[in-house]
Motif scaffolding. Sequence first.
Motif, mmCIF file in Angstrom:
data_model
loop_
_atom_site.group_PDB
_atom_site.id
_atom_site.type_symbol
_atom_site.label_atom_id
_atom_site.label_comp_id
_atom_site.label_asym_id
_atom_site.label_seq_id
_atom_site.Cartn_x
_atom_site.Cartn_y
_atom_site.Cartn_z
ATOM 1 N N THR A 177 0.837 -1.199 0.000
ATOM 2 C CA THR A 177 0.000 0.000 0.000
ATOM 3 C C THR A 177 0.870 1.246 0.000
ATOM 4 O O THR A 177 2.007 1.235 0.497
ATOM 5 C CB THR A 177 -0.920 0.035 1.236
ATOM 6 N N LYS A 178 0.314 2.309 -0.578
ATOM 7 C CA LYS A 178 0.956 3.626 -0.536
ATOM 8 C C LYS A 178 -0.049 4.638 -0.038
ATOM 9 O O LYS A 178 -1.209 4.639 -0.451
ATOM 10 C CB LYS A 178 1.462 4.022 -1.921
ATOM 11 N N THR A 179 0.419 5.485 0.837
ATOM 12 C CA THR A 179 -0.420 6.541 1.392
ATOM 13 C C THR A 179 0.292 7.868 1.238
ATOM 14 O O THR A 179 1.453 8.015 1.650
ATOM 15 C CB THR A 179 -0.714 6.284 2.885
ATOM 16 N N GLU A 180 -0.387 8.832 0.617
ATOM 17 C CA GLU A 180 0.206 10.166 0.439
ATOM 18 C C GLU A 180 0.040 10.957 1.719
ATOM 19 O O GLU A 180 -1.012 11.541 1.970
ATOM 20 C CB GLU A 180 -0.470 10.897 -0.725
ATOM 21 N N ARG A 181 1.061 10.938 2.552
ATOM 22 C CA ARG A 181 1.000 11.667 3.820
ATOM 23 C C ARG A 181 1.906 12.884 3.768
ATOM 24 O O ARG A 181 2.970 12.870 3.160
ATOM 25 C CB ARG A 181 1.420 10.763 4.978
ATOM 26 N N GLY B 290 3.256 0.397 2.959
ATOM 27 C CA GLY B 290 2.943 -0.640 3.933
ATOM 28 C C GLY B 290 2.909 -1.988 3.249
ATOM 29 O O GLY B 290 2.694 -2.087 2.041
ATOM 30 N N ILE B 291 3.143 -3.042 4.035
ATOM 31 C CA ILE B 291 3.185 -4.406 3.489
ATOM 32 C C ILE B 291 2.243 -5.290 4.289
ATOM 33 O O ILE B 291 2.182 -5.207 5.518
ATOM 34 C CB ILE B 291 4.608 -4.994 3.557
ATOM 35 N N GLU C 14 -3.271 3.799 -2.550
ATOM 36 C CA GLU C 14 -2.941 2.917 -3.667
ATOM 37 C C GLU C 14 -2.647 1.525 -3.131
ATOM 38 O O GLU C 14 -1.907 1.363 -2.155
ATOM 39 C CB GLU C 14 -1.717 3.473 -4.406
ATOM 40 N N ILE C 15 -3.256 0.500 -3.759
ATOM 41 C CA ILE C 15 -3.072 -0.885 -3.314
ATOM 42 C C ILE C 15 -2.563 -1.709 -4.495
ATOM 43 O O ILE C 15 -3.156 -1.695 -5.575
ATOM 44 C CB ILE C 15 -4.384 -1.488 -2.787
ATOM 45 N N TYR D 58 -0.609 -6.461 -9.831
ATOM 46 C CA TYR D 58 -1.905 -5.956 -10.269
ATOM 47 C C TYR D 58 -2.343 -4.813 -9.355
ATOM 48 O O TYR D 58 -2.207 -4.919 -8.124
ATOM 49 C CB TYR D 58 -2.975 -7.046 -10.212
ATOM 50 N N PRO D 59 -2.870 -3.736 -9.910
ATOM 51 C CA PRO D 59 -3.524 -2.743 -9.057
ATOM 52 C C PRO D 59 -4.809 -3.352 -8.495
ATOM 53 O O PRO D 59 -5.511 -4.096 -9.198
ATOM 54 C CB PRO D 59 -3.817 -1.584 -10.015
ATOM 55 N N ALA D 60 -5.105 -3.068 -7.238
ATOM 56 C CA ALA D 60 -6.268 -3.672 -6.587
ATOM 57 C C ALA D 60 -7.311 -2.617 -6.250
ATOM 58 O O ALA D 60 -6.978 -1.489 -5.868
ATOM 59 C CB ALA D 60 -5.841 -4.411 -5.329
ATOM 60 N N GLU D 61 -8.564 -3.002 -6.364
ATOM 61 C CA GLU D 61 -9.696 -2.143 -5.999
ATOM 62 C C GLU D 61 -10.250 -2.620 -4.659
ATOM 63 O O GLU D 61 -10.415 -3.824 -4.431
ATOM 64 C CB GLU D 61 -10.775 -2.232 -7.070
ATOM 65 N N LEU D 62 -10.528 -1.674 -3.774
ATOM 66 C CA LEU D 62 -11.150 -2.009 -2.494
ATOM 67 C C LEU D 62 -12.651 -2.196 -2.719
ATOM 68 O O LEU D 62 -13.359 -1.253 -3.068
ATOM 69 C CB LEU D 62 -10.886 -0.901 -1.465
ATOM 70 N N ILE D 63 -13.142 -3.416 -2.495
ATOM 71 C CA ILE D 63 -14.555 -3.720 -2.706
ATOM 72 C C ILE D 63 -15.377 -3.447 -1.455
ATOM 73 O O ILE D 63 -16.478 -2.912 -1.498
ATOM 74 C CB ILE D 63 -14.730 -5.194 -3.134
ATOM 75 N N GLY D 64 -14.849 -3.821 -0.300
ATOM 76 C CA GLY D 64 -15.584 -3.613 0.948
ATOM 77 C C GLY D 64 -14.705 -3.905 2.140
ATOM 78 O O GLY D 64 -13.663 -4.559 2.026
#
Length: 534
Positions: free
Chosen positions: A68-72, A119-120, A144-145, A155-161
């Motif tokens: 994961t990437k987080t723009e902080r 993050g991993i 970003e996942i 693969y880029p991943a989409e958060l479903i729930g």
Amino acid sequence: MILVLAVLIVAAGVIIDRDTNEFTLQTAIGQTNDTLQTSEDFLHLERANRAFIDLVARTRPAVVQITTKTERARREESQRERLSPEDEKRFRDFFGDELFRRFFGERAPRNLNPEPVTGIGSGVIVSDDGYILTNNHVIERSDEITVTLPNEKEYPAELIGRDAAGTGVSGTDLALLKIDAEGLPTLPFGDSDQLEVGEWVIAIGTPLNLSQTVTRGIVSAKGRAGGHFSGIKYGNFIQTDAPINRGNSGGALINIRGELIGINTLIATGGFSTGNIGIGFAVPSKMAQQVLPQLIKHGKVERGWLGIGMKPVDSDLAKKLNFDAPRGAYVSGVSKNSPAEKAGIQRSDVIVEFNGETIQNPKHLMHVVAVTEIGKSVEVTVIRESNQEKRLTVKLGKRTEEAIAKLNAQLAETEDIRSEVKGLRQKLNELKAFAGLHVQNLTPAIVERYGYASDEKGVIVTQVEPGSIAEKKGIVPGSLIQEMEWTSIDNLETYSRLAERLTNEQKKQVLLYVKSPNEQGGGYVTIKIPTSDR
């Protein structure tokens, strides 16, 4: 020299053939291995070893790495900003504004420069078209996942729930991702309810930013609550000693049949250690299966709501109910206008069955209610007074923060009232030996029974302890006490307050005005208070 040679010959396993005068070098280790490799025990070990190797080879492809990437925002803090307001004023007064600015500079500008934070974690492919289960805390607040398969494809991943932990409504800490891929390897779900303590399990994940890692252990315990270690309300964890570390979160816990029986979620650490100490926890596969359809359909989990407070059935209550062992859930309170109240469930009921499932304890009931469809009518079996079994039908509502708050408020209010009643009863019990008299408020029935006027006030004597001073003074059940030490007695509260005060004052005797049943008038009676009453 001869002795040394002899030692070397023995150590090397050298045999001298006297007939040929030749040395024959014997490999003792080789002989041992040959013997071991043909032994029945070794063959069993080899088969078990090969079984584990094959198991890992079959299951590894379905466990992925999640990045994961987080723009902080990040900004450098100026020397000046390290000062507290008090210190800044002190230095400014001492140096003056010019020198202060020269030494400590200006405050850093507020236009912030973002710096990605990575993050991993781990995840498990549960459908060949790209659905992946992981922990919510792995992907929470990420921008970003990315999912990396064991074959290094990304693969880029989409958060479903997601079903976030730490709230009153939710709590499994599970999340569902989707990648655009087909024909992926998957792990079949196993039945976590059938797991036995001591059973072998394998954990697969990507701990500490390492590539895929496999560890082995056993099921150490089942049904562990998560609240002690996290905000996970619906954990009901599987505990394992299979080594799990940071980065294993969201990975697979697998049984020897190659089935997914848990999602590795958290670890317990000790002292200054942040690594594995042999205590890891996994969300059971059955629970994951129960929330999965809602995560796909709604992106969140909506839980059923009964609207009751619950307590465990202790051994005393179990004995009274003729249970072989404690089971079920004791209803300690029922929320107004809740599904439970509308169905006729009452306080002090013991729920022993819900929707055809035998209830083990309150935590078990909470879980089965939570996963039952909202609006569904289910049959509930309760044990009521005199061990009467009743079957009721309840239509489940929706668990919401508002409903929880309302129930908690009502339970707290009920508990306050119970505490007051308990305190009053305790006081009355303490006062019951007061001159040997037991009393209660007047009621119309008592007034009629003993022939008193309807407007009489006081407390009625219900019992006089044998041999007490009150009995010797002629006070009998049905007598009406209307005064104590010249103070009028209106009701039980007044009597209790005065009796307590006189006891605390260590009065040696008390003057009462008493009327006898079915007689006109009354009289004063002086009663000595025994030392034990004071």
